[in-house]
Design a protein around this motif. Structure first.
Motif, PDB file in Angstrom:
ATOM      1  N   GLY A  96      68.507 138.537  19.566  1.00 54.59           N
ATOM      2  CA  GLY A  96      68.739 138.974  20.938  1.00 54.59           C
ATOM      3  C   GLY A  96      67.915 138.241  21.980  1.00 54.59           C
ATOM      4  O   GLY A  96      67.990 138.570  23.168  1.00 54.59           O
ATOM      5  N   THR A 123      74.473 139.755  23.329  1.00 53.79           N
ATOM      6  CA  THR A 123      73.343 140.573  23.779  1.00 53.79           C
ATOM      7  C   THR A 123      72.284 139.707  24.449  1.00 53.79           C
ATOM      8  O   THR A 123      71.770 140.043  25.528  1.00 53.79           O
ATOM      9  CB  THR A 123      72.718 141.322  22.587  1.00 53.79           C
ATOM     10  OG1 THR A 123      73.687 142.207  22.027  1.00 53.79           O
ATOM     11  CG2 THR A 123      71.490 142.117  23.015  1.00 53.79           C
ATOM     12  N   GLU A 157      70.368 139.177  33.205  1.00 49.65           N
ATOM     13  CA  GLU A 157      69.704 140.260  33.939  1.00 49.65           C
ATOM     14  C   GLU A 157      68.323 139.840  34.418  1.00 49.65           C
ATOM     15  O   GLU A 157      67.859 140.279  35.479  1.00 49.65           O
ATOM     16  CB  GLU A 157      69.567 141.492  33.043  1.00 49.65           C
ATOM     17  CG  GLU A 157      70.869 142.194  32.718  1.00 49.65           C
ATOM     18  CD  GLU A 157      70.681 143.268  31.655  1.00 49.65           C
ATOM     19  OE1 GLU A 157      69.512 143.478  31.238  1.00 49.65           O
ATOM     20  OE2 GLU A 157      71.682 143.874  31.241  1.00 49.65           O
ATOM     21  N   GLN A 158      67.650 139.001  33.620  1.00 50.98           N
ATOM     22  CA  GLN A 158      66.297 138.550  33.952  1.00 50.98           C
ATOM     23  C   GLN A 158      66.287 137.305  34.831  1.00 50.98           C
ATOM     24  O   GLN A 158      65.211 136.829  35.212  1.00 50.98           O
ATOM     25  CB  GLN A 158      65.520 138.256  32.660  1.00 50.98           C
ATOM     26  CG  GLN A 158      65.407 139.438  31.713  1.00 50.98           C
ATOM     27  CD  GLN A 158      64.650 140.592  32.323  1.00 50.98           C
ATOM     28  OE1 GLN A 158      63.544 140.407  32.848  1.00 50.98           O
ATOM     29  NE2 GLN A 158      65.228 141.789  32.267  1.00 50.98           N
ATOM     30  N   HIS A 189      71.162 139.822  28.485  1.00 50.67           N
ATOM     31  CA  HIS A 189      69.792 140.169  28.871  1.00 50.67           C
ATOM     32  C   HIS A 189      69.152 139.044  29.677  1.00 50.67           C
ATOM     33  O   HIS A 189      68.450 139.303  30.670  1.00 50.67           O
ATOM     34  CB  HIS A 189      68.953 140.488  27.637  1.00 50.67           C
ATOM     35  CG  HIS A 189      67.665 141.187  27.967  1.00 50.67           C
ATOM     36  ND1 HIS A 189      66.499 140.504  28.244  1.00 50.67           N
ATOM     37  CD2 HIS A 189      67.372 142.516  28.089  1.00 50.67           C
ATOM     38  CE1 HIS A 189      65.538 141.388  28.507  1.00 50.67           C
ATOM     39  NE2 HIS A 189      66.036 142.601  28.427  1.00 50.67           N
ATOM     40  N   GLU A 234      63.306 134.108  25.563  1.00 53.20           N
ATOM     41  CA  GLU A 234      62.956 134.418  26.951  1.00 53.20           C
ATOM     42  C   GLU A 234      61.517 134.051  27.294  1.00 53.20           C
ATOM     43  O   GLU A 234      61.279 133.361  28.291  1.00 53.20           O
ATOM     44  CB  GLU A 234      63.262 135.887  27.246  1.00 53.20           C
ATOM     45  CG  GLU A 234      64.753 136.165  27.282  1.00 53.20           C
ATOM     46  CD  GLU A 234      65.104 137.479  27.975  1.00 53.20           C
ATOM     47  OE1 GLU A 234      64.196 138.099  28.580  1.00 53.20           O
ATOM     48  OE2 GLU A 234      66.285 137.875  27.925  1.00 53.20           O
ATOM     49  N   TRP A 260      68.577 145.132  20.276  1.00 53.22           N
ATOM     50  CA  TRP A 260      67.514 144.127  20.257  1.00 53.22           C
ATOM     51  C   TRP A 260      66.407 144.404  21.272  1.00 53.22           C
ATOM     52  O   TRP A 260      65.236 144.193  20.981  1.00 53.22           O
ATOM     53  CB  TRP A 260      68.103 142.736  20.529  1.00 53.22           C
ATOM     54  CG  TRP A 260      68.641 142.058  19.307  1.00 53.22           C
ATOM     55  CD1 TRP A 260      69.955 141.912  18.951  1.00 53.22           C
ATOM     56  CD2 TRP A 260      67.884 141.413  18.273  1.00 53.22           C
ATOM     57  NE1 TRP A 260      70.053 141.231  17.766  1.00 53.22           N
ATOM     58  CE2 TRP A 260      68.804 140.911  17.323  1.00 53.22           C
ATOM     59  CE3 TRP A 260      66.515 141.223  18.062  1.00 53.22           C
ATOM     60  CZ2 TRP A 260      68.401 140.226  16.182  1.00 53.22           C
ATOM     61  CZ3 TRP A 260      66.111 140.531  16.919  1.00 53.22           C
ATOM     62  CH2 TRP A 260      67.042 140.052  15.997  1.00 53.22           C
ATOM     63  N   TRP A 261      66.765 144.844  22.457  1.00 53.32           N
ATOM     64  CA  TRP A 261      65.769 144.977  23.522  1.00 53.32           C
ATOM     65  C   TRP A 261      65.223 146.398  23.686  1.00 53.32           C
ATOM     66  O   TRP A 261      64.553 146.688  24.665  1.00 53.32           O
ATOM     67  CB  TRP A 261      66.332 144.441  24.838  1.00 53.32           C
ATOM     68  CG  TRP A 261      66.410 142.941  24.797  1.00 53.32           C
ATOM     69  CD1 TRP A 261      67.487 142.174  24.458  1.00 53.32           C
ATOM     70  CD2 TRP A 261      65.340 142.026  25.050  1.00 53.32           C
ATOM     71  NE1 TRP A 261      67.154 140.841  24.488  1.00 53.32           N
ATOM     72  CE2 TRP A 261      65.853 140.721  24.846  1.00 53.32           C
ATOM     73  CE3 TRP A 261      64.004 142.183  25.436  1.00 53.32           C
ATOM     74  CZ2 TRP A 261      65.061 139.577  25.015  1.00 53.32           C
ATOM     75  CZ3 TRP A 261      63.221 141.043  25.604  1.00 53.32           C
ATOM     76  CH2 TRP A 261      63.760 139.761  25.394  1.00 53.32           C
ATOM     77  N   ASP A 262      65.492 147.250  22.730  1.00 47.08           N
ATOM     78  CA  ASP A 262      64.945 148.608  22.744  1.00 47.08           C
ATOM     79  C   ASP A 262      63.645 148.611  21.932  1.00 47.08           C
ATOM     80  O   ASP A 262      63.679 148.538  20.708  1.00 47.08           O
ATOM     81  CB  ASP A 262      65.950 149.591  22.137  1.00 47.08           C
ATOM     82  CG  ASP A 262      65.430 151.030  22.137  1.00 47.08           C
ATOM     83  OD1 ASP A 262      64.281 151.262  22.578  1.00 47.08           O
ATOM     84  OD2 ASP A 262      66.172 151.916  21.682  1.00 47.08           O
TER      85      ASP A 262
END
Length: 248
Positions: free
Chosen positions: A73, A99, A106-107, A103, A78, A22-24
């Motif tokens: 994701g 996922t 992490e943020q 993420h 966000e 998802w975050w790629d």
């Protein structure tokens, strides 16, 4: 009693298999990363207008509750959190939620992610939302009418839902299905089923008799020369609609 569900298990499995990507921005979800700026701008503008918030504020939507249904994701959850919304992100895929949760952690973002469905939220008596994002989800569910009505019932009086999907036109078949999946390889083959694309009139029909006002469609188009998506009067392929619940 178990809540009925409009989810399509095959669709859930398809997206679960590629959840880690998802975050790629160069991976299988690269088209959504390119699509995100125009989606975010539309959501922000609509919410600023609906709730009369200060466009200059860093977090203009403090105090408002938002549901990101089919959140994947977390590509919308966000930035919505950063704009001040209290976000609940819901997806039928446990792997997508894993996922998204990882993420967000992490943020350093506090987002209430849940593996669930719109129908389950309704059955559980979930408190209603000021804003519901229903973005590129309805064309993946088994019963779009039931799904959309369940989502609309979760809106607060005066609340705003934004629905984004693809039009069932020959142009969309050529560009969004054959072109994107088989020619340009922007998306994995089989990502979309053209027969599940929805015409704007069908969105209206699904919500006929509901205490809501439906506006749109508002088109978005891709410019291959700039590599950017922009809002447009062209609704033949991608479009968005707004749904506002009647005030109490």
């Amino acid at each position: 009693m178990t809540a009925s569900s409009s989810i399509d298990p095959a669709e859930v499995e398809r997206f679960s298999r590629i959840a880690a990507e998802w975050w790629d921005p160069r991976g299988k979800f690269a088209p959504l990363h390119k699509f995100n700026p125009v989606r975010l701008a539309f959501i922000r503008d609509q919410a600023l207008y609906r709730f009369q918030r200060d466009a200059q504020a860093r977090r203009p939507f403090e105090g408002l509750r938002l549901l990101d249904i089919g959140c994947g994701g977390g590509l919308l959850s966000e930035p919505m959190t950063r704009l001040g919304f209290q976000v609940v992100g819901v997806d039928a895929s446990e792997r997508n939620i894993g996922t998204a949760s990882a993420h967000a952690a992490e943020q350093g973002l506090a987002i209430d992610y849940r593996a669930s469905t719109a129908e389950a939220l309704v059955a559980a008596g979930e408190p209603s939302f000021d804003v519901i994002l229903n973005m590129e989800v309805i064309e993946h569910v088994a019963d779009p009418g039931e799904y959309l009505r369940s989502c609309a019932s979760l809106l607060k009086p005066g609340g705003l839902m934004i629905v984004a999907t693809m039009n069932r036109t020959l142009k969309a078949l050529a560009l969004a299905k054959i072109g994107a999946e088989y020619v340009l390889r922007w998306l994995p083959a089989g990502t979309h089923d053209w027969s599940k694309f929805l015409k704007p009139g069908e969105i209206r029909d699904f919500l006929s008799g509901q205490p809501v006002v439906v506006d749109g469609p508002f088109g978005v188009v891709f410019n291959p020369l700039t590599g950017r998506w922009t809002e447009s009067a062209d609704t033949d392929v991608n479009y968005m609609m707004t749904v506002v619940r009647d005030a109490a």
